[in-house]
Each structure stands twice: as C-alpha cells, then as structure tokens.
Design an enzyme around this catalytic site. Structure first.
Site, PDB file in Angstrom:
ATOM      1  N   VAL A  60       7.963  -3.782   8.080  1.00  0.00           N
ATOM      2  CA  VAL A  60       8.652  -4.886   8.309  1.00  0.00           C
ATOM      3  C   VAL A  60       9.228  -5.566   7.103  1.00  0.00           C
ATOM      4  CG1 VAL A  60       7.366  -6.622   9.047  1.00  0.00           C
ATOM      5  CG2 VAL A  60       9.304  -6.540  10.223  1.00  0.00           C
ATOM      6  N   TYR A  61       8.328  -5.575   6.062  1.00  0.00           N
ATOM      7  CA  TYR A  61       8.671  -6.343   4.719  1.00  0.00           C
ATOM      8  C   TYR A  61      10.001  -5.917   4.163  1.00  0.00           C
ATOM      9  CZ  TYR A  61       3.925  -7.804   4.745  1.00  0.00           C
ATOM     10  OH  TYR A  61       2.511  -8.358   5.016  1.00  0.00           O
TER      11      TYR A  61
END
Length: 324
Positions: A60-61
């Site tokens: 998700v980064y």
C-alpha cells in the site's frame, strides 16, 4: 553492523531495519512527504553498503511504487540473497469488495502483485498489515500457510493488533499445523509504550521477534516539541489520531538532555533506548536524508546507563491505544 536472529527463527537480520514507507511517488497516492525514486536510490544504496540487510515495505505504500523502487534498487545494488525483504498485505490496492483485506482471494492476488513489483519470486517476510475482523482467522492463516508452501514467502509476520488477536492467530495456526507468525511489527517508542502491557510480554514468551515501527515517534523525539516539518503538517494519521500529546513533551526534553550529556544527536538516544529493550529485534527506521541513516547506524554504539534509561522512562504516562 550487528546481526541478530529474528525471534526464535534461524534467520539473521540487521539490528536496524530500513523502513521504506518514505520511498515512493507522492502522486501515486499515500504520503505527500514521500520521496521519489531519484532521491530514494542513494539512501537505499547507502543502507546496503553500511550492512543493513533488512528492508521493510508494503503493497500500500505510495500505491505500490515503494515496492517498485525497492525492487529495482536491490537488483542494481546487491544480490537478492543478500537481503531480507519484507512486505505487507491488507490495505486497499484496487476497487471492489476483494481489493483489500485478508481474505484468501485478497492474499493470493496481492502476494503475486507484490512479487511482480519487487521483481522477485519470493519475499523473506510476508506480514499482515492489520487485523481483518471481517474474515475468519482460519481463512487468513491457511492462505498465508499456502503462500509459504508455494515458496512465495519464507516466513510470515503480523503488525499492530490486540494481543488477544495475535494469540488467537498463533493458536489457530498451531492447532491446524499451519505456519505461525515469527514477528510482530508494532507501534513502540519512548513516548508510546502501551505495547509493554500485553503484546511485548507475549512476544517474549513465545519467541516472536519484535520490529517496532515509528521508533522515533514520527520525528517527535528528534527535535524540539513545537518544531514542525512537512511530515507533521501533512501526516494524516499523526494529525487525526492525536497520537502524541502535550504530556509527552517532558520525555522529549529528557531525550535532548541525555543527548547533550553524551554529545550525540537525539535520534541516536531514542533508538539506543530501543536497542536496550531485550524483546526488540530491530527498529524499523524510515529515512529521507543521509543524516537520518547515519544516526540510525551510530545508535548501535550508544550505551545508556541504567540511570539514563530510568531518567528517560520515568515521565511516561498511559496513552490511548492507537495504531490499529
């Protein structure tokens, strides 16, 4: 660099983990304070050359661009077998009911997506980023076990949950002969020590490695209390959750006092305190400048006396639980 075992496993990791949340394209979504690939690569190279072998990122980064940047840097600057590569699954990566969470469908889709972005056929540590109360823990643990058995991950870990949830997951895996979590990535630093109540004693008892996130309290422990940065002004989680409160200012001031006495930067003192906690394997340190990495490395050589540790810890007062 010092190397330690990850919990009760045979896996050696550097005593500093490089947190890769700060590496990513801001335009891809996520963190406005993230730095792009051009600025990230020299820092990753610096870390690898200094002996840091443990790199932690997440799908998700910055919309997956962190994994892409890390994967290309590993390919260019070292060999895959020289690093311990960790990533995570849970956050939303695509629209639709199966675009997030810890269902079998999500896990099987996201491990393949992460491997593609990282440019590798396995990760050393695959972690659930948060607990998913909408999915039976049996489904999650069996799916993670199958990921390991398929050779796509060598170990599995967890992050930020209640201790009873972690215990339930471990018991479920053991009961069914599935792979157990070997690590806990939790929120732990000098001004947030709620993990000492239940989670850390459980990890110590069970031989689980502890790899704290936010070891510098998003930088609060490294500067004067009122000083702001781009991150403090734009970090949604920091601003919405009221993580660190005015009562923490005294601890920040004591860190400054000890740092002055030792003649080192404050970051080194805050990280050294974590190195003195027996249950901690390796704090996950995010960097955006070469100096941040230098402080992390030098913190391994900072010796704190029992009196200094007591001085740093004494003002602590209970906090509301945050981080999951």
């Amino acid at each position: 660099m010092r190397y330690v075992k990850l919990g009760s496993t045979g896996l050696d990791v550097s005593a500093i983990a490089l947190g890769c949340m700060s590496f990513g394209e801001p335009a891809a979504g996520g963190h406005q304070w993230a730095i792009g690939e051009e600025a990230s690569r020299p820092l990753i190279k610096q870390a690898l050359e200094a002996g840091i072998t443990f790199l932690d990122t997440a799908n998700v980064y910055s919309g997956g661009t962190s994994e892409e940047i890390v994967g290309r840097a590993i390919k260019d600057f070292t060999s895959r077998d020289q690093v311990v590569l960790a990533t995570k699954v849970h956050g939303r990566m695509r629209p639709g009911p199966n675009g997030a969470g810890l269902s079998r469908a999500a896990i099987m889709m996201e491990i393949d997506n992460s491997l593609r972005r990282l440019g590798t056929d396995y990760v050393d540590l695959y972690q659930i980023h948060r607990w998913d109360s909408a999915v039976p823990i049996e489904e999650t643990m069996e799916a993670l076990h199958d990921v390991v058995k398929a050779g796509k991950a060598r170990y599995i870990g967890a992050s930020s949950m209640w201790a009873w949830q972690f215990a339930q997951a471990q018991y479920t895996a053991e009961l069914n002969g599935w792979t157990r979590f070997v690590s806990m990535q939790d929120h732990y630093n000098l001004i947030y020590r709620e993990e000492e109540r239940e989670m850390l004693p459980f990890c110590a008892d069970q031989g689980v490695g502890v790899i704290p996130w936010s070891p510098l309290a998003r930088g609060k422990l490294t500067r004067d209390w009122a000083e702001t940065t781009k991150r403090t002004e734009t970090d949604r989680l920091l601003n919405e959750n009221n993580v660190y409160v005015d009562g923490d200012q005294q601890i920040v001031e004591r860190v400054a006092s000890v740092a002055s006495d030792l003649g080192v930067p404050r970051a080194q003192v805050a990280l050294a305190w974590l190195h003195h906690q027996p249950v901690v394997t390796a704090p996950i340190v995010g960097v955006t400048k070469p100096g941040h990495l230098e402080d992390a490395l030098r913190s391994l050589d900072v010796e704190l006396s029992e009196e200094q540790i007591g001085f740093l810890e004494e003002p602590y007062r209970p906090h509301d639980v945050v981080g999951f």
